[in-house]
Scaffold this motif. Structure first.
Motif, mmCIF file in Angstrom:
data_model
loop_
_atom_site.group_PDB
_atom_site.id
_atom_site.type_symbol
_atom_site.label_atom_id
_atom_site.label_comp_id
_atom_site.label_asym_id
_atom_site.label_seq_id
_atom_site.Cartn_x
_atom_site.Cartn_y
_atom_site.Cartn_z
ATOM 1 N N MET A 1 0.842 -1.203 0.000
ATOM 2 C CA MET A 1 0.000 0.000 0.000
ATOM 3 C C MET A 1 0.883 1.261 0.000
ATOM 4 N N ALA A 2 0.427 2.293 -0.708
ATOM 5 C CA ALA A 2 1.199 3.543 -0.758
ATOM 6 C C ALA A 2 1.300 4.149 0.648
ATOM 7 N N GLU A 3 2.372 4.873 0.877
ATOM 8 C CA GLU A 3 2.588 5.599 2.141
ATOM 9 C C GLU A 3 1.405 6.559 2.361
ATOM 10 N N PRO A 4 0.835 6.656 3.593
ATOM 11 C CA PRO A 4 -0.265 7.622 3.788
ATOM 12 C C PRO A 4 0.189 9.042 3.463
ATOM 13 N N LEU A 5 -0.728 9.801 2.884
ATOM 14 C CA LEU A 5 -0.426 11.194 2.508
ATOM 15 C C LEU A 5 -0.119 12.042 3.735
ATOM 16 N N PHE A 6 -0.857 11.770 4.821
ATOM 17 C CA PHE A 6 -0.689 12.542 6.054
ATOM 18 C C PHE A 6 -0.484 11.601 7.238
ATOM 19 N N ARG A 7 0.261 12.088 8.218
ATOM 20 C CA ARG A 7 0.438 11.302 9.448
ATOM 21 C C ARG A 7 -0.859 11.316 10.236
ATOM 22 N N ARG A 8 -1.406 12.522 10.419
ATOM 23 C CA ARG A 8 -2.634 12.637 11.205
ATOM 24 C C ARG A 8 -3.564 13.655 10.551
ATOM 25 N N LEU A 9 -4.782 13.199 10.251
ATOM 26 C CA LEU A 9 -5.801 14.063 9.653
ATOM 27 C C LEU A 9 -6.818 14.405 10.739
ATOM 28 N N ALA A 10 -7.060 15.709 10.947
ATOM 29 C CA ALA A 10 -8.067 16.128 11.932
ATOM 30 C C ALA A 10 -9.278 16.687 11.196
ATOM 31 N N LEU A 11 -10.455 16.136 11.486
ATOM 32 C CA LEU A 11 -11.701 16.590 10.859
ATOM 33 C C LEU A 11 -12.488 17.378 11.896
ATOM 34 N N LEU A 12 -12.718 18.654 11.625
ATOM 35 C CA LEU A 12 -13.492 19.471 12.573
ATOM 36 C C LEU A 12 -14.932 19.524 12.091
ATOM 37 N N GLY A 13 -15.786 18.728 12.720
ATOM 38 C CA GLY A 13 -17.148 18.504 12.240
ATOM 39 C C GLY A 13 -17.141 17.160 11.544
ATOM 40 N N ILE A 14 -18.085 16.314 11.910
ATOM 41 C CA ILE A 14 -18.099 14.975 11.302
ATOM 42 C C ILE A 14 -19.534 14.560 11.014
ATOM 43 N N GLY A 15 -20.104 15.246 9.989
ATOM 44 C CA GLY A 15 -21.447 14.910 9.509
ATOM 45 C C GLY A 15 -21.324 14.168 8.197
ATOM 46 N N LEU A 16 -22.193 14.501 7.259
ATOM 47 C CA LEU A 16 -22.183 13.813 5.960
ATOM 48 C C LEU A 16 -20.794 13.834 5.315
ATOM 49 N N ILE A 17 -20.209 15.026 5.198
ATOM 50 C CA ILE A 17 -18.951 15.151 4.452
ATOM 51 C C ILE A 17 -17.779 14.618 5.286
ATOM 52 N N VAL A 21 -15.270 11.317 4.475
ATOM 53 C CA VAL A 21 -13.808 11.364 4.373
ATOM 54 C C VAL A 21 -13.203 10.363 5.368
ATOM 55 N N ALA A 22 -13.733 10.341 6.603
ATOM 56 C CA ALA A 22 -13.213 9.416 7.619
ATOM 57 C C ALA A 22 -13.362 7.969 7.155
ATOM 58 N N ARG A 23 -14.519 7.640 6.606
ATOM 59 C CA ARG A 23 -14.753 6.261 6.152
ATOM 60 C C ARG A 23 -13.798 5.885 5.010
ATOM 61 N N ILE A 24 -13.584 6.834 4.090
ATOM 62 C CA ILE A 24 -12.688 6.535 2.955
ATOM 63 C C ILE A 24 -11.258 6.351 3.478
ATOM 64 N N ALA A 25 -10.848 7.239 4.407
ATOM 65 C CA ALA A 25 -9.485 7.141 4.958
ATOM 66 C C ALA A 25 -9.298 5.787 5.638
ATOM 67 N N ARG A 26 -10.316 5.352 6.366
ATOM 68 C CA ARG A 26 -10.258 4.063 7.053
ATOM 69 C C ARG A 26 -10.170 2.917 6.048
ATOM 70 N N GLU A 27 -11.020 2.990 5.027
ATOM 71 C CA GLU A 27 -11.071 1.898 4.045
ATOM 72 C C GLU A 27 -9.781 1.804 3.240
ATOM 73 N N ARG A 28 -9.228 2.960 2.817
ATOM 74 C CA ARG A 28 -8.061 2.934 1.921
ATOM 75 C C ARG A 28 -6.746 2.774 2.677
ATOM 76 N N GLY A 29 -6.630 3.442 3.807
ATOM 77 C CA GLY A 29 -5.391 3.358 4.575
ATOM 78 C C GLY A 29 -4.252 4.206 4.036
ATOM 79 N N ASP A 30 -4.407 4.805 2.831
ATOM 80 C CA ASP A 30 -3.287 5.576 2.271
ATOM 81 C C ASP A 30 -3.547 7.087 2.306
ATOM 82 N N ILE A 31 -4.545 7.502 3.073
ATOM 83 C CA ILE A 31 -4.811 8.948 3.177
ATOM 84 C C ILE A 31 -4.186 9.492 4.457
ATOM 85 N N ALA A 32 -4.414 8.821 5.565
ATOM 86 C CA ALA A 32 -3.844 9.285 6.830
ATOM 87 C C ALA A 32 -3.510 8.102 7.728
ATOM 88 N N GLY A 33 -2.400 8.233 8.447
ATOM 89 C CA GLY A 33 -2.012 7.192 9.398
ATOM 90 C C GLY A 33 -3.002 7.130 10.548
#
Ligand code: NAP
Length: 295
Positions: A1-17, A21-33
């Motif tokens: 798997m490719a190296e994650p783009l970010f070490r830590r991604l912080a989402l301020l507000g966690i509704g639809l959008i 993003v959180a679900r995709i990051a979890r599923e792919r693993g290459d967006i954020a550690g």
């Protein structure tokens, strides 16, 4: 798997959008550690924990952004200034601050001056959504084959812009850069005005009396139903969009009102050719959307 783009991604507000993003990051693993989120209500924090879509959920936005190399504002745009004020002293040097807000000039106006010099600010807007809101509403394919528009202020670090573009590509979107004022005018006609019309027409129908009002619901399948889907959207999010894209929205509404008056005149005077021509234009636009796979 490719190296994650970010070490830590912080989402301020966690509704639809944010939760998409959180679900995709979890599923792919290459967006954020690691994905950390902030939500202001206990109910949302509890639900996000139950869903297990982030590594951590914080009540305090400052705690959520500490040590993050990417921070994404995913709350209604009217809340951005207060959020930016709360997090500014806690942003890590070299971090990227981005957002998903539906208006872009207001975000640059409200957030831009609060961003520390050591932080890169890359405003963005994914053109994808549904009428549902909250952390249960998100899903991993929301941004697939959609556009994400980036509106970086002049002089923004190109590498930071490239990394946010990469993030959205990994979410399935195509990315384009746009000037913020142009973004706001385009979105006023393709999104904000249609929402305004949907909210208004539902109000008009709701004001009808007795029997007619009952029959609006009974026979809604004839066209009204499509407006009600749009009109079911989150009131706070849309209030903020209207108030933060005021000029472009009022300009498009004025143009629309003129055109609607012209249509009314054609109906009054029996100008069938005019009416038919307008309907044909509508059909052509629909066909182009289908060809562009945006229908
Ligand atoms: P949403 O589902 O309603 O979620 C909003 C989130 O922001 C929730 O976690 C909420 O927390 C939090 N929030 C609300 N008010 C806040 C405040 N005053 N301070 C701090 N946090 C607050 O909204 P969404 O549809 O994901 O929209 C989020 C952003 O994306 C908006 O800026 C919107 O313009 C943009 N956007 C939306 C769409 C769309 O179609 N929905 C499309 C593209 C972009 P609680 O749950 O704790 O209240």
């Amino acid at each position: 798997m490719a190296e994650p783009l970010f070490r830590r991604l912080a989402l301020l507000g966690i509704g639809l959008i944010g939760s998409s993003v959180a679900r995709i990051a979890r599923e792919r693993g290459d967006i954020a550690g690691e994905v950390v989120a902030n939500a202001r209500t206990q109910a949302t924090r509890d639900r996000v924990r139950e869903l297990g879509i982030t590594d951590r959920i914080e009540a305090d936005p400052a705690a959520a952004v500490a040590g993050a190399d990417c921070v994404m504002l995913c709350a209604p745009v009217g809340a951005f200034a207060a959020l930016a004020e709360a997090i500014a002293p806690h942003l890590a040097p070299g971090a990227i601050l981005t957002d998903v807000g539906s208006t872009k000039q207001s975000v640059i106006r409200d957030v831009g001056p609060l961003v520390p010099a050591s932080v890169h600010f890359v405003p963005a807007h994914p053109l994808a959504g549904t009428e549902y809101s909250g952390p249960d509403a998100g899903f991993t394919t929301l941004f697939r084959d959609r556009w994400c528009l980036l509106t970086p202020p002049p002089g923004t670090d190109r590498e930071a812009v490239g990394r946010i573009a990469d993030l959205w590509r990994r979410c399935g979107a195509s990315v384009e850069e746009m000037e913020p004022a142009h973004h706001d005018r385009v979105l006023a006609i393709v999104s904000h005005l249609p929402h305004l019309i949907a909210f208004t027409i539902c109000g008009t129908a709701d004001d009808l009396e007795g029997e007619s009002r009952r029959q609006v619901l009974q026979f809604a399948a004839t066209g009204f139903r499509d407006f009600t889907r749009i009109a079911a959207s989150d009131p706070v999010m849309w209030r903020d969009v209207f108030l933060n894209n005021r000029e472009a929205l009022l300009e498009m509404l004025a143009r629309f009102t003129e055109d609607a008056q012209a249509m009314a005149r054609a109906v009054r005077w029996g100008d069938g050719a005019y009416i038919e021509d307008k309907i044909l234009r509508g059909r052509r636009i629909r066909r182009s959307l289908i060809e562009l796979k945006q229908a």
